[in-house]
Each structure stands twice: as structure tokens, then as C-alpha cells.
Design a protein around this motif. Sequence first.
Motif, PDB file in Angstrom:
ATOM      1  N   GLU A 259      -1.578  13.450 -24.309  1.00 14.40           N
ATOM      2  CA  GLU A 259      -1.431  13.139 -25.974  1.00 14.40           C
ATOM      3  C   GLU A 259      -1.407  14.233 -26.717  1.00 14.40           C
ATOM      4  N   ILE A 262       1.866  15.812 -26.463  1.00 15.03           N
ATOM      5  CA  ILE A 262       2.609  15.114 -27.007  1.00 15.03           C
ATOM      6  C   ILE A 262       2.590  15.296 -28.594  1.00 15.03           C
ATOM      7  N   ILE A 265       4.501  18.362 -28.871  1.00 13.56           N
ATOM      8  CA  ILE A 265       6.033  18.305 -28.668  1.00 13.56           C
ATOM      9  C   ILE A 265       6.733  17.473 -29.780  1.00 13.56           C
ATOM     10  N   TYR A 295       1.609  -3.572 -26.125  1.00 10.47           N
ATOM     11  CA  TYR A 295       2.409  -2.355 -25.216  1.00 10.47           C
ATOM     12  C   TYR A 295       3.041  -1.456 -26.132  1.00 10.47           C
ATOM     13  N   LEU A 297       2.722   1.739 -26.430  1.00  6.09           N
ATOM     14  CA  LEU A 297       2.874   2.921 -25.604  1.00  6.09           C
ATOM     15  C   LEU A 297       4.218   2.974 -25.021  1.00  6.09           C
ATOM     16  N   ILE A 298       4.801   1.851 -24.617  1.00 10.25           N
ATOM     17  CA  ILE A 298       6.413   1.796 -24.276  1.00 10.25           C
ATOM     18  C   ILE A 298       7.274   2.558 -25.143  1.00 10.25           C
ATOM     19  N   GLY A 301       6.492   6.119 -25.401  1.00 12.72           N
ATOM     20  CA  GLY A 301       7.156   6.747 -24.116  1.00 12.72           C
ATOM     21  C   GLY A 301       8.879   6.762 -24.434  1.00 12.72           C
ATOM     22  N   ALA A 302       9.594   5.715 -25.050  1.00 10.95           N
ATOM     23  CA  ALA A 302      10.831   5.774 -25.245  1.00 10.95           C
ATOM     24  C   ALA A 302      11.102   7.082 -26.194  1.00 10.95           C
ATOM     25  N   LEU A 304       9.398   9.879 -26.826  1.00  7.88           N
ATOM     26  CA  LEU A 304       9.130  10.902 -26.219  1.00  7.88           C
ATOM     27  C   LEU A 304      10.427  11.503 -25.332  1.00  7.88           C
ATOM     28  N   LEU A 305      10.596  10.429 -24.752  1.00  8.94           N
ATOM     29  CA  LEU A 305      11.822  10.530 -23.669  1.00  8.94           C
ATOM     30  C   LEU A 305      13.042  10.963 -24.647  1.00  8.94           C
ATOM     31  N   VAL A 308      12.759  14.493 -25.944  1.00  9.31           N
ATOM     32  CA  VAL A 308      13.009  15.585 -24.963  1.00  9.31           C
ATOM     33  C   VAL A 308      14.324  15.652 -24.588  1.00  9.31           C
ATOM     34  N   LEU A 309      14.914  14.609 -24.537  1.00 13.51           N
ATOM     35  CA  LEU A 309      16.298  14.802 -23.816  1.00 13.51           C
ATOM     36  C   LEU A 309      17.263  15.172 -24.823  1.00 13.51           C
ATOM     37  N   PHE A 310      17.215  14.515 -26.186  1.00  9.05           N
ATOM     38  CA  PHE A 310      18.321  14.719 -27.155  1.00  9.05           C
ATOM     39  C   PHE A 310      17.765  15.506 -28.321  1.00  9.05           C
ATOM     40  N   ARG A 312      15.552  18.382 -28.900  1.00 10.68           N
ATOM     41  CA  ARG A 312      14.484  19.305 -28.422  1.00 10.68           C
ATOM     42  C   ARG A 312      13.530  20.309 -29.404  1.00 10.68           C
TER      43      ARG A 312
END
Lengths: 327, 305
Positions: A259, A262, A265, A295, A297-298, A301-302, A304-305, A308-310, A312
Amino acid sequence: MARETYINAALTLALVLVPLWAWSTGQAYILTLCTKVAILALAGVGLNIALGLGGLVSFGHAAFFGIGGYAMGILASHAQIMDPIAEWPFLIEGTKSMPVIWLVAMLASAFAALLIGALSLRTSGVYFIMITLAFGQMLYYFTIGWPAYGGEDGLSIYVRNSFPGLNTLVPAQFLILAYVILGLALLFSARLARAPFGLALTAARQNADRVETVGITPFKLRLVAFVISGAITGLAGALFADLNRFISPTMFSWHTSGEIMIFVILGGVGRLYGPVAGAALFILLEHLLGGISDYWLIYVGALLLGVVLFARGGLIGTLAGREVAHG
Amino acid sequence: MTFLLFAEQLLNGLQFGIMLFLMAAGLTLVFGVMGLINLAHGSLYMIGAFAAATVAGLTGSFLLALAASLAAAAVAGAVIEMTVIRRLYKRDHLDQVLATFALILILSEGTRWVFGSFPLYLDVPSYLSGPVTLPGGIQYPLYRLTIIVAGLIVAAGLFALIARTRIGIQIRAGEADREMIAALGVDISKLYTLVFALGAALAGLAGAMVGAIQSVQVGMGEPVLILAFVVIVIGGIGSIKGALVGSLLVGVTDTMGGVLLPRMFGLFMDASAATTVGASLSSMLIYILMAAVLIVRPSGLYGSA
């Protein structure tokens, strides 16, 4: 640079206006949330010195966060029951004074960072990530198996520790205290980045061989950065424990490390205000999404993903455009 | 301490080590071939266990449950590789850590959403329950013995796969020089998906087999994941042989430490203090082992460079 400055100013303004509004309408809960943002941002500022400036991907900063928290818990619990921590070789009493607790928390986590850093910095890359993670977990399991301060159940401190001249139990006063410390840490970290030490550290991240050629040892730079980073995160841990008036092994868990990372980032690595933006966003999400779904945190997570992917550069990087953080 | 207890604990350590190897093998393969650090490996272990518990609940067959764990984890691994992981190979390790940490959040909470927070139970089948007597009069649970044997067979199969088959040659070549084997006409992205799915299937199998001893619940993969990291740091990242040696070292050290240390401290302390100190120290023992290995060999026992 200009746009990042505007964003930072807007963020500062928001962090001042929201509590003022909450204070004037008597919403103590919002004040506590803002305090939490400031404290978690402080932990992120600590990590950002290692991660952003030094390029050291520490996945074990929960170790320092936890040590800070347990420093507070141990000192305050002994003061609470009036039982000295040690009587031999000399008398050590517990204390409820925040400045003393902070000092102990920073020294203890700096010492731990020195030991962990000296071992972990012998390696780099993936090894470094895994080893810092493993040392964090070692302390996690140690506190679980250590019954003196609550073991797995953790430990409650009934009254918040004191700061000379303030009533820390009033949410607004504790908030101001946390803000001032965060402000000082940001100032320190901005100065550090521009000081010769910070420049050498940045250079060592970009090209360690060149730094070595001009006669600077990257290992020493990194170790010092790691120790400073650990001390600041430790201070955040002590404050966090005081905010909740509770310590538990969860402070040491690798989710905590994740965390803190996170925050850095989501906000933007290596940017001064990155951890502040990231922590604010994280708490906002927890508050908004936590109300909608158990839920939540789902979604984190999405997000954060996606970042990171798109995207930066994180939040600040996306808003401020393609400027390189910290030159 | 009697010889029987010692032998039993040694076998327990061996069983634990073999399970760790199934986890660590996938991690170290993925790192060796693709240069990727995958935190979500523990989630694949969890997926395997949940798939096994579900299928066992529906059909009552343990063998079908094991097959389901292999299939579910392999499919999940292949899907994750094709949608997310593939984009991370050229990124730095920080991005890989964050993206796979995000995957853990999504997979763990998703599993909690589908199955709820209560643990599931996977029963040891009747033909594998009960103790057997080993040479030397050691009574040992048949199921744990089966795990050791099954794990050793899988390990041998994995070594054979890598040393003797065409796929194995491609995997080893991929570790050495990925551009060269792509230039030689190997479909590198298919190979990467295959390696990832293979690692995932091993993790899923481990999850299912351990799930019958412990309970099947969300987050069960995380402690094992971190131990698997310790294993590959000790063994040397990218080395399967290192993973095997590291797993057995960690498994035996952890199990024996938990039994021996409290007894050792009991020799010169009172019993309750000895149990406390021994238990806390033994939980740190494998990390101390890791630190010791790092001081002597910073890149692990079998690590290169």
C-alpha cells in the motif's frame, strides 16, 4: 514544471480547505480521514526517497512502519501501566510524550534500515525486491509470535500520547500536528533532492558506473538514503499508531508495504507531491468505494493495473503531461 | 527427543519442502526465461486449491479434483499471461511488482466475492488416510507420504522435461538468448505462455495437495509465495536445481527449527519462556538462513553472475 506546480498548489489547497470545511460543519470523521491521508503520505514520502530518488524498489517498508508503530506501543504501554521497560543496566521508563516517542521510533527504524539495507544492498534488482519483502515478513512473523505486546491480537493504547501545549485528543489539533510534520518532511525531501547528496543519489540511479568513476561509492549513498527513508516511514508508523491508538502485526504485513508503494505510484514516482496525491486518492477511493462494495480492493487493483500499464507517470504525471520527474 | 519424533519431523520438513519446490519452480522458471517477477503466483496456488475443493465437492473424486486444480491454474495462468503479463516483459521490475500486486488484489477479492470469506474443506480420500509404518517403525500419515512421492515424481518429470525434450531445449535457449531463438523460428510468445501456464499448473497442484491438509481460503497463497521467494533467493534466481535445494533447506529448517529450538532453550530456561522465545526465533530462522547465504553468496547457491 509549471503545470506540476499548479497541481501541487491545488492539492495543498484541497488538503487545507476540506478540513476547514469539515471543522466548520463539525464533521470530526472527515478530520480524522485527512489526518490519515497526511500520515500515510508521510510514509510514502519516506519510501519515495529510496524509490524515487535512489531507484531502490523496497518491498519491505512495512518493517519500518511497524517498528515505528511498535516503538510507540511499547513506550506508551509501559507508561500506561507504570512499569519500567528495563531496570538493568539502567532504568528505562515508558513515556507518553510524542516528541520522545518520535525520536525513538526514528532511531529504531533507522537502525533496522541500516541492518536490512547493509544486507539487501549487496544485491540489486529482483533480489533486492524479494529480500526486502522477506525481511519485512520476518518481523511480521516475529511480532505475531511475541506475546509480550499482544502477539497476533495487537495492543490498544487507551489515551493518545501528549504533545506539549496541545490537546492531541481534539481531532483538529492532531490533524495540524500531522500536517506540520508532513510539511517538514516534504521540505526536507525537496532540499535533499537538490542537495549534493540527492544529486549524487539520482546520478547513481541513472548510471552507477559513472558515479563510481568520479570517486563516489553508490553503496554508501544508497545505504544512507535507505536509512533516511526508513526513519521517515518509521515516524509515520508511530503517528499512525497514535491515530488509531492501536498497534498490531498488520502494520508489518506485506500488504502494508504494497500500500505504501501504491501511494507513491498512484501519485507519481519521484515527484515531490506524488505520495500526497497517491495517499489522498487511496483514502478517497477507500471511503467512496468502501461504501458501495465490500470488495472495493478489486477496483483499487484494476486502477493500479491501469496506471501501471497505461499511465506510467501516476496521477501527477498524467495531469502534468510528459515532464520527467526530478530531472 | 526420540528418534521416532525426529524422523517424523524430518519427513514433515521434506513434505513442506517438496510443496515449496512446486511453487518455487514456476517462479524461478518464469524469472529465468522471461525475466519477470510474479507476485500473483500465490493466487494461482489459491485458484488450484479452490478448483480442487469445488470439484471434490461436486464429484467426490480426489483425482478429478487434482486434475481440476492443474487445469484451472494452467488456464488462469495462460489467460493472465495473454492479457496482462505479456505487456510487462519489457518493463522494469517495479512495474512488474505493482501490476502483479494489483492482480493479487483483483484475484483475491474476486475469489472472496464468488466463494465468500469462509474456508472450504478438501478431504483426504479414504484410500490415502490413516498412517503407514515405515522401516524403522516410524508411523507416518499415508497422505503426507503420498505428497512427498508425488512431488518427487513431478520434480523428476520437470527436470526431464527441461533436460530432454524439445520444449525444454527451447526454454533453456530462451533463458540464454531470447532474440536468437526467435530468429531461429521459435514462436517466442507461445513459448512464454506455455512456460507461464506450466508454472501456474505446478502452483495449482501444490495448492490442491496442501489444501487437503489445511483449509482452502482466500489469501492462503501469500505466506507460501513469500517462502518461495526466500527459496529462490537462497537457491539462485532462475535455477531449477537451486529451487530444489533451497526448498528442501527451507522446508527442513523451518519444520525442525519449530520443534528443536523450544527444546534447546528449554535446557536452560523455564518451559513457558523457552516455548515463547523458541517459537519467535524459529519463525525467523529461515530469514536468518537467507541472510547467511546472501553474505557468503549474494546471488544464491546456484545463481550465475
